[in-house]
Each structure stands twice: as structure tokens, then as C-alpha cells.
Design a protein around this motif. Structure first.
Motif, PDB file in Angstrom:
ATOM      1  N   ARG A  58      -8.789   5.075   3.956  1.00 60.68           N
ATOM      2  CA  ARG A  58      -7.944   5.797   4.961  1.00 60.68           C
ATOM      3  C   ARG A  58      -7.678   5.379   6.140  1.00 60.68           C
ATOM      4  O   ARG A  58      -6.582   5.368   6.641  1.00 60.68           O
ATOM      5  CB  ARG A  58      -8.931   7.310   5.005  1.00 60.68           C
ATOM      6  N   SER A  67      -1.024   2.488   0.817  1.00 59.56           N
ATOM      7  CA  SER A  67      -1.266   3.703   0.183  1.00 59.56           C
ATOM      8  C   SER A  67      -2.737   3.963   0.484  1.00 59.56           C
ATOM      9  O   SER A  67      -3.675   3.178   0.200  1.00 59.56           O
ATOM     10  CB  SER A  67      -0.917   3.489  -1.397  1.00 59.56           C
ATOM     11  N   ASP A  69      -4.047   6.242  -1.672  1.00 63.64           N
ATOM     12  CA  ASP A  69      -4.576   6.981  -2.813  1.00 63.64           C
ATOM     13  C   ASP A  69      -5.334   5.777  -3.657  1.00 63.64           C
ATOM     14  O   ASP A  69      -4.999   4.745  -4.013  1.00 63.64           O
ATOM     15  CB  ASP A  69      -3.073   6.929  -3.598  1.00 63.64           C
ATOM     16  N   LYS A  71      -6.161   5.728  -6.547  1.00 61.05           N
ATOM     17  CA  LYS A  71      -5.805   5.481  -7.774  1.00 61.05           C
ATOM     18  C   LYS A  71      -4.540   4.480  -8.030  1.00 61.05           C
ATOM     19  O   LYS A  71      -4.274   4.084  -9.120  1.00 61.05           O
ATOM     20  CB  LYS A  71      -5.160   6.562  -8.667  1.00 61.05           C
ATOM     21  N   HIS A  72      -4.037   4.207  -6.807  1.00 64.46           N
ATOM     22  CA  HIS A  72      -3.014   3.329  -6.694  1.00 64.46           C
ATOM     23  C   HIS A  72      -3.748   1.737  -6.796  1.00 64.46           C
ATOM     24  O   HIS A  72      -4.076   1.172  -5.508  1.00 64.46           O
ATOM     25  CB  HIS A  72      -2.230   3.339  -5.588  1.00 64.46           C
ATOM     26  N   THR A  73      -3.808   0.970  -7.806  1.00 65.40           N
ATOM     27  CA  THR A  73      -4.753  -0.147  -7.932  1.00 65.40           C
ATOM     28  C   THR A  73      -4.002  -1.333  -8.440  1.00 65.40           C
ATOM     29  O   THR A  73      -4.647  -2.508  -8.384  1.00 65.40           O
ATOM     30  CB  THR A  73      -5.854   0.244  -8.993  1.00 65.40           C
TER      31      THR A  73
END
Length: 271
Positions: A58, A67, A69, A71-73
């Protein structure tokens, strides 16, 4: 000097910001290492708070524009050029303040291959403005733990910029120095300055361990940081780093020249 809009375009064109070369996977790995308080990623900072991975992600989204997120890996990281410009303005304003008082500064880098010219221009401009550009511990040995074990480096200054040279390197200035994240060089320099009774810097300028190591010791520090170096941004969030400028710190050295001109002009240090 490039206009703000021209510099914004330059950041994107050269990938200093925007879609940068830093892999998303590496950034996420280093955020996890920081959350686990791995000293290789803390680079001299001792966080006041318990930073979990989610908190770091964050924060880096807020500071850099990566990002947030989880899940953005995969893929490339992204740095928001507007955040870079805001931080460059703050960086320049700190230079202007120290130049106005003629206070001593210490400048050091762990990225001499890419950033020496950027820092050398700052050293020259600050010196011309009456600031003492300090060079404590010139030639002293620094033992740094690497993936190959503990290696002894030499602390040298090139054009007023501190860096470490590889074991067995030729005379100072003969090659650009070694890449390191370690805070030990700045600790060595500051200890030498204190032991000699000489002035301590009012401001440390640099990257990696130079910024975090100085900030941890209570000395004001400003510097540049990539999206996979969370320590400087945590230090800024916790009040021990004054300015952390988000950008890719491994592009071609000449790509930083417009940033140099922009910063020096804003700080009224253009020669």
C-alpha cells in the motif's frame, strides 16, 4: 532547463518512470523480505513500526505509483512520473535550503556506474555555493557482507562523491566503483568525521544505504530509490528520510542529465 512537461515526457521515454525495467516479481519479493526484517533489504533502517507485506504494498503504491493489487504478480513495475516530479521538486528544495546556509554535505552512491555524474554535478554546484563537500574516511577499508562472503572494499571519493571500490581495484577514479546497498560505507564516513572532530554533514545525499544509514543515525538524508527499494520510502514515511525520489536507478547515465538540470535550476544552483 527542461520544462516540467518535457521532463515528464523524458521520464516516460527513457523509462525512468512509467513502465520501468524492474520486474514486479523482484519488487514483491523484496517487500516480503523487508516485512521479515531481512537486513539485506533494510539497508541500515530499523523500522519503528511492524510493516507487513500488505502495508508495504500500500505504501509503495502511494509513494511510487506501483500497483497495490497483490494479485498483480508479474510483468514490469510502474512508477508514476507525477510522483517522481513532485519528489524531485522536494529534493531540489532541500538542496536550495542547505545551499542558502552553506552547510556541509556528504554525497555517496551505491550506483556509481549509473549515478556518479548526477551526484557529481550536485557536489560541484553545492561547493560553488559555499557548502563544504565532505570526504571523511578517504581510503579506509569497509568490510561488507556479499553473496560471496565478507569482502573488504575501499572507500573513495570521485568528484566529491563517495563510493566503494572492489578489492584489488586500481587507484581511486580509475573505475567507477562497486554496486552496493550496504549502510556500512556511510557509517564509516560519519564515524571518521566524528572521530576527527571535523564537521558532520547537515545533509546526506545519495541512495541505498547512504540514505537509510544516515537517516537511522538522525542525519537528514535525501535520495533516489527504485520501486524494489522500500527502505527509503518507509524511512520517509517514518520521518527519518526527508525525500525519496521514485525512479529507475539503473538506466543509462546520460538519461539522468535532464533531471540534473531541472533540480539545479529549481534549487537556483545552475552554473
Amino acid at each position: 532547463m527542461p520544462t516540467r512537461s518535457a521532463l515528464h515526457a523524458h521520464l516516460l521515454t527513457t523509462r525512468l518512470a512509467g513502465a520501468i525495467a524492474t520486474p514486479r516479481e523482484r519488487s514483491l519479493s523484496r517487500y516480503r523480505m523487508f516485512a521479515a526484517r531481512d537486513p539485506r533489504v533494510l539497508i541500515g533502517l530499523e523500522p519503528k513500526s511492524d510493516w507487513c507485506f500488505a502495508d508495504l504494498l500500500r505504501l509503495m503504491g502511494q509513494k511510487c505509483g506501483v500497483s497495490a493489487d497483490p494479485k498483480h504478480t508479474s510483468g514490469h513495475d510502474v512508477i508514476d512520473p507525477d510522483r517522481t516530479l513532485v519528489a524531485l521538486d522536494a529534493f531540489a528544495d532541500r538542496l536550495a535550503t542547505v545551499a542558502a546556509t552553506g552547510a556541509p554535505v556528504l554525497i555517496g552512491t551505491g550506483h556509481p556506474h549509473r549515478l556518479l555524474d548526477f551526484y557529481a554535478a550536485l557536489a560541484a554546484a553545492l561547493s560553488a555555493a559555499g557548502c563544504g563537500v565532505l570526504t571523511p574516511a578517504q581510503g579506509q577499508s569497509v568490510d561488507i557482507t556479499t553473496r560471496f562472503g565478507v569482502r573488504t572494499y575501499r572507500l573513495d571519493y570521485v568528484q566529491g562523491v563517495a563510493m566503494v571500490h572492489e578489492p584489488g581495484a586500481r587507484a581511486a577514479g580509475s573505475e567507477p566503483g562497486a554496486h552496493t546497498h550496504s549502510p556500512l560505507p556511510v557509517r564509516t564516513a560519519l564515524a571518521a568525521a566524528a572521530d576527527s572532530g571535523g564537521p558532520l554533514p547537515a545533509l546526506v545525499i545519495g541512495d541505498h544505504g547512504w540514505v537509510c544509514g544516515a537517516g537511522q543515525l538522525g542525519i537528514e538524508a535525501i535520495g533516489l530509490a527504485d520501486s524494489d527499494d522500500p527502505a527509503l520510502f518507509v524511512g520517509e514515511a517514518e520521518g527519518r528520510v526527508s525525500v525519496a525520489v521514485p525512479l529507475d536507478d539503473t538506466v543509462r547515465s546520460d538519461y539522468y542529465r535532464p533531471l540534473t538540470r531541472y533540480v539545479l535550476n529549481r534549487a537556483c544552483l545552475s552554473q
